[in-house]
Design a protein around this motif. Structure first.
Motif, PDB file in Angstrom:
ATOM      1  N   ARG A 195       0.847  -1.194   0.000  1.00  0.00           N
ATOM      2  CA  ARG A 195       0.000   0.000   0.000  1.00  0.00           C
ATOM      3  C   ARG A 195       0.885   1.248   0.000  1.00  0.00           C
ATOM      4  O   ARG A 195       2.091   1.162   0.278  1.00  0.00           O
ATOM      5  CB  ARG A 195      -0.915  -0.002   1.222  1.00  0.00           C
ATOM      6  N   PRO A 196       0.305   2.415  -0.302  1.00  0.00           N
ATOM      7  CA  PRO A 196       1.111   3.642  -0.354  1.00  0.00           C
ATOM      8  C   PRO A 196       1.798   3.989   0.967  1.00  0.00           C
ATOM      9  O   PRO A 196       2.770   4.750   0.969  1.00  0.00           O
ATOM     10  CB  PRO A 196       0.079   4.719  -0.722  1.00  0.00           C
ATOM     11  N   ASN A 197       1.317   3.444   2.077  1.00  0.00           N
ATOM     12  CA  ASN A 197       1.942   3.740   3.368  1.00  0.00           C
ATOM     13  C   ASN A 197       3.151   2.843   3.652  1.00  0.00           C
ATOM     14  O   ASN A 197       3.739   2.894   4.744  1.00  0.00           O
ATOM     15  CB  ASN A 197       0.932   3.614   4.506  1.00  0.00           C
ATOM     16  N   GLY A 198       3.526   2.021   2.685  1.00  0.00           N
ATOM     17  CA  GLY A 198       4.700   1.171   2.861  1.00  0.00           C
ATOM     18  C   GLY A 198       4.436  -0.131   3.575  1.00  0.00           C
ATOM     19  O   GLY A 198       5.370  -0.803   4.037  1.00  0.00           O
ATOM     20  N   GLU A 199       3.180  -0.560   3.643  1.00  0.00           N
ATOM     21  CA  GLU A 199       2.828  -1.814   4.303  1.00  0.00           C
ATOM     22  C   GLU A 199       2.359  -2.859   3.305  1.00  0.00           C
ATOM     23  O   GLU A 199       1.740  -2.533   2.288  1.00  0.00           O
ATOM     24  CB  GLU A 199       1.714  -1.581   5.330  1.00  0.00           C
ATOM     25  N   LEU A 200       2.646  -4.132   3.611  1.00  0.00           N
ATOM     26  CA  LEU A 200       2.020  -5.234   2.895  1.00  0.00           C
ATOM     27  C   LEU A 200       0.530  -5.195   3.186  1.00  0.00           C
ATOM     28  O   LEU A 200       0.088  -4.508   4.105  1.00  0.00           O
ATOM     29  CB  LEU A 200       2.605  -6.564   3.357  1.00  0.00           C
ATOM     30  N   LEU A 201      -0.243  -5.956   2.455  1.00  0.00           N
ATOM     31  CA  LEU A 201      -1.689  -5.938   2.678  1.00  0.00           C
ATOM     32  C   LEU A 201      -2.081  -6.495   4.041  1.00  0.00           C
ATOM     33  O   LEU A 201      -3.187  -6.226   4.520  1.00  0.00           O
ATOM     34  CB  LEU A 201      -2.399  -6.721   1.565  1.00  0.00           C
ATOM     35  N   ASP A 202      -1.181  -7.254   4.688  1.00  0.00           N
ATOM     36  CA  ASP A 202      -1.493  -7.764   6.027  1.00  0.00           C
ATOM     37  C   ASP A 202      -1.111  -6.769   7.123  1.00  0.00           C
ATOM     38  O   ASP A 202      -1.256  -7.072   8.312  1.00  0.00           O
ATOM     39  CB  ASP A 202      -0.830  -9.119   6.266  1.00  0.00           C
ATOM     40  N   GLY A 203      -0.599  -5.588   6.743  1.00  0.00           N
ATOM     41  CA  GLY A 203      -0.251  -4.570   7.725  1.00  0.00           C
ATOM     42  C   GLY A 203       1.208  -4.559   8.146  1.00  0.00           C
ATOM     43  O   GLY A 203       1.636  -3.659   8.871  1.00  0.00           O
ATOM     44  N   PRO A 240       3.553   2.580 -10.086  1.00  0.00           N
ATOM     45  CA  PRO A 240       4.828   3.094  -9.553  1.00  0.00           C
ATOM     46  C   PRO A 240       4.657   4.239  -8.559  1.00  0.00           C
ATOM     47  O   PRO A 240       5.503   4.430  -7.677  1.00  0.00           O
ATOM     48  CB  PRO A 240       5.601   3.530 -10.808  1.00  0.00           C
ATOM     49  N   SER A 241       3.563   4.987  -8.659  1.00  0.00           N
ATOM     50  CA  SER A 241       3.319   6.061  -7.691  1.00  0.00           C
ATOM     51  C   SER A 241       3.101   5.501  -6.290  1.00  0.00           C
ATOM     52  O   SER A 241       3.423   6.153  -5.288  1.00  0.00           O
ATOM     53  CB  SER A 241       2.109   6.897  -8.121  1.00  0.00           C
ATOM     54  N   VAL A 242       2.536   4.301  -6.205  1.00  0.00           N
ATOM     55  CA  VAL A 242       2.311   3.655  -4.909  1.00  0.00           C
ATOM     56  C   VAL A 242       3.644   3.328  -4.250  1.00  0.00           C
ATOM     57  O   VAL A 242       3.852   3.571  -3.053  1.00  0.00           O
ATOM     58  CB  VAL A 242       1.458   2.386  -5.069  1.00  0.00           C
ATOM     59  N   LEU A 243       4.572   2.778  -5.034  1.00  0.00           N
ATOM     60  CA  LEU A 243       5.879   2.462  -4.474  1.00  0.00           C
ATOM     61  C   LEU A 243       6.623   3.733  -4.067  1.00  0.00           C
ATOM     62  O   LEU A 243       7.267   3.772  -3.024  1.00  0.00           O
ATOM     63  CB  LEU A 243       6.710   1.659  -5.475  1.00  0.00           C
ATOM     64  N   ARG A 244       6.521   4.767  -4.865  1.00  0.00           N
ATOM     65  CA  ARG A 244       7.195   6.018  -4.503  1.00  0.00           C
ATOM     66  C   ARG A 244       6.648   6.571  -3.187  1.00  0.00           C
ATOM     67  O   ARG A 244       7.410   7.009  -2.328  1.00  0.00           O
ATOM     68  CB  ARG A 244       7.059   7.063  -5.611  1.00  0.00           C
ATOM     69  N   CYS A 245       5.337   6.545  -3.024  1.00  0.00           N
ATOM     70  CA  CYS A 245       4.748   6.982  -1.754  1.00  0.00           C
ATOM     71  C   CYS A 245       5.252   6.129  -0.599  1.00  0.00           C
ATOM     72  O   CYS A 245       5.553   6.636   0.486  1.00  0.00           O
ATOM     73  CB  CYS A 245       3.228   6.905  -1.821  1.00  0.00           C
ATOM     74  N   LEU A 281       8.081   4.567  -0.377  1.00  0.00           N
ATOM     75  CA  LEU A 281       9.496   4.792  -0.110  1.00  0.00           C
ATOM     76  C   LEU A 281       9.766   6.069   0.682  1.00  0.00           C
ATOM     77  O   LEU A 281      10.830   6.212   1.287  1.00  0.00           O
ATOM     78  CB  LEU A 281      10.278   4.811  -1.430  1.00  0.00           C
ATOM     79  N   ILE A 282       8.821   6.986   0.678  1.00  0.00           N
ATOM     80  CA  ILE A 282       9.005   8.206   1.463  1.00  0.00           C
ATOM     81  C   ILE A 282       8.209   8.161   2.769  1.00  0.00           C
ATOM     82  O   ILE A 282       8.196   9.133   3.513  1.00  0.00           O
ATOM     83  CB  ILE A 282       8.617   9.461   0.645  1.00  0.00           C
ATOM     84  N   SER A 283       7.575   7.037   3.041  1.00  0.00           N
ATOM     85  CA  SER A 283       6.771   6.918   4.250  1.00  0.00           C
ATOM     86  C   SER A 283       7.651   6.556   5.441  1.00  0.00           C
ATOM     87  O   SER A 283       8.778   6.087   5.301  1.00  0.00           O
ATOM     88  CB  SER A 283       5.686   5.848   4.074  1.00  0.00           C
ATOM     89  N   LYS A 284       7.105   6.742   6.633  1.00  0.00           N
ATOM     90  CA  LYS A 284       7.840   6.442   7.857  1.00  0.00           C
ATOM     91  C   LYS A 284       8.007   4.949   8.088  1.00  0.00           C
ATOM     92  O   LYS A 284       8.778   4.518   8.946  1.00  0.00           O
ATOM     93  CB  LYS A 284       7.131   7.077   9.056  1.00  0.00           C
ATOM     94  N   ASN A 285       7.274   4.124   7.308  1.00  0.00           N
ATOM     95  CA  ASN A 285       7.354   2.671   7.474  1.00  0.00           C
ATOM     96  C   ASN A 285       8.514   2.041   6.723  1.00  0.00           C
ATOM     97  O   ASN A 285       8.684   0.822   6.763  1.00  0.00           O
ATOM     98  CB  ASN A 285       6.048   2.021   6.999  1.00  0.00           C
ATOM     99  N   VAL A 286       9.290   2.855   6.021  1.00  0.00           N
ATOM    100  CA  VAL A 286      10.350   2.316   5.178  1.00  0.00           C
ATOM    101  C   VAL A 286      11.689   2.935   5.563  1.00  0.00           C
ATOM    102  O   VAL A 286      11.815   4.155   5.654  1.00  0.00           O
ATOM    103  CB  VAL A 286      10.049   2.585   3.688  1.00  0.00           C
ATOM    104  N   ASP A 287      12.671   2.083   5.813  1.00  0.00           N
ATOM    105  CA  ASP A 287      14.037   2.516   6.073  1.00  0.00           C
ATOM    106  C   ASP A 287      14.782   2.544   4.746  1.00  0.00           C
ATOM    107  O   ASP A 287      15.042   1.505   4.150  1.00  0.00           O
ATOM    108  CB  ASP A 287      14.708   1.535   7.044  1.00  0.00           C
ATOM    109  N   ALA A 288      15.116   3.729   4.285  1.00  0.00           N
ATOM    110  CA  ALA A 288      15.690   3.897   2.943  1.00  0.00           C
ATOM    111  C   ALA A 288      16.992   3.129   2.778  1.00  0.00           C
ATOM    112  O   ALA A 288      17.285   2.604   1.696  1.00  0.00           O
ATOM    113  CB  ALA A 288      15.915   5.380   2.657  1.00  0.00           C
TER     114      ALA A 288
END
Length: 317
Positions: free
Chosen positions: A188-196, A224-229, A231-238
């Motif tokens: 999802r755009p928040n950087g989570e799998l569908l299971d959260g 690709p816009s979903v992945l970009r979102c 990657l900038i979310s707090k749920n992802v360590d760059a």
């Protein structure tokens, strides 16, 4: 050159776009259990599949870039094979042989074509509640993973995986084969799998739990816009993502999994925006593997390749 060394050597390379969806558009009857895997057993279906794969490979050959193609085995697990008319066939091996024959027809360019043995989750990829536990996944997927491994594929890949638990079970099995393997999630755009589970946690957990760990990770079946979102979310360590997440097979539409799942039409957003977003994922985040999923066709793949190479088009304009 083996697949791992090839990955390390190249700055970027490309995969097929949609296959199953494109067959559906041509109104070709498919077995309800195996879908496009069963098409290799009849002339009309086999010809349709071959035409689609050869379109993608023709583009790769023209621009002299490496290409990944995947066996049409996303639904060819043991349970489905046993319910199909092809229960006496080694469906996974036969699908690899079908693709390998196509690869061999490309002469010197064939060395730039890599074949991945594709599996999917057991249930609906858009419904994480149907995901398997680690133990269930380890038992359920064994037959198919072993069949693909023994067939001669260059690597194994699980795509459109919505839950961490099923991904771990699949990873454990793939690791046991000795083959290079790849795990690709729906997010999802928040950087989570569908299971959260956060994408960062999913990758870290598998890398810590399974040895050898996946060669790399991907995302598929999202725009690709979903992945970009993500990657900038707090749920992802760059830092972790930059080292382990290498690619995307992207949808042409930015609709959510639920919206796409409920639709009976093919959806596609602006193609130029799609191409620009794919290129930006390379420039901004270092992704290096780019291909298509739902709603894409040869023109999407050509557009992405042109964006990287800045060459004039020849095929689908």
């Amino acid at each position: 050159m083996n697949f791992s060394k090839f990955i390390q050597k190249r700055k970027y390379f490309f995969t097929e776009g949609a296959v199953l969806e494109r067959v559906r558009r041509e109104n070709i009857d498919m077995d309800p259990f195996l879908l496009n895997a069963g098409l290799i057993y009849n002339e009309k279906g086999k010809n349709a599949l071959e035409k689609i794969y050869k379109q993608y490979l023709a583009i790769g050959k023209f621009y002299d870039v490496p290409m990944i193609v995947l066996t049409p085995t996303w639904r060819a697990n043991k349970e489905r094979i046993e319910q199909s008319p092809f229960s006496c066939n080694n469906v996974n091996r036969d699908c690899f042989s079908f693709l390998n024959k196509i690869r061999a027809s490309y002469g010197n360019y064939a060395k730039n074509i890599f074949i991945g043995g594709l599996i999917g989750c057991k249930g609906d990829a858009y419904k994480p509640a149907e995901g398997l536990s680690i133990e269930e996944a380890y038992e359920f997927h064994r037959y198919q993973i072993e069949a693909l491994s023994e067939s001669g594929v260059d690597f194994l890949i699980a795509e459109t995986i919505p839950t961490l638990s099923e991904a771990i079970g699949i990873s454990k099995l793939m690791a046991e084969t000795g083959k290079y393997y790849v795990i690709s999630f729906v997010i999802r755009p928040n950087g989570e799998l569908l299971d959260g589970t956060s994408l960062n946690d999913a990758i870290s957990k598998i890398d810590l739990t399974v040895k050898p760990e996946p060669l790399f990770y991907m995302v598929n079946c999202v725009h690709p816009s979903v992945l970009r979102c993500a990657l900038i979310s707090k749920n992802v360590d760059a830092e972790i993502i930059g080292k382990r997440l290498l690619g995307i097979q992207a949808n042409a539409s930015s609709l959510s999994p639920e919206e796409l799942d409920q639709s009976d039409k093919i959806h596609s957003d602006d193609k130029n925006k799609f191409v620009a977003l794919m290129k930006n994922l390379h420039v901004e985040y270092g992704l290096k593997i780019f291909g298509g999923c739902c709603g894409t066709d040869a023109s999407h793949i050509q557009g992405v390749i042109e964006a990287f190479l800045k060459k004039e088009p020849e095929f689908f304009r």
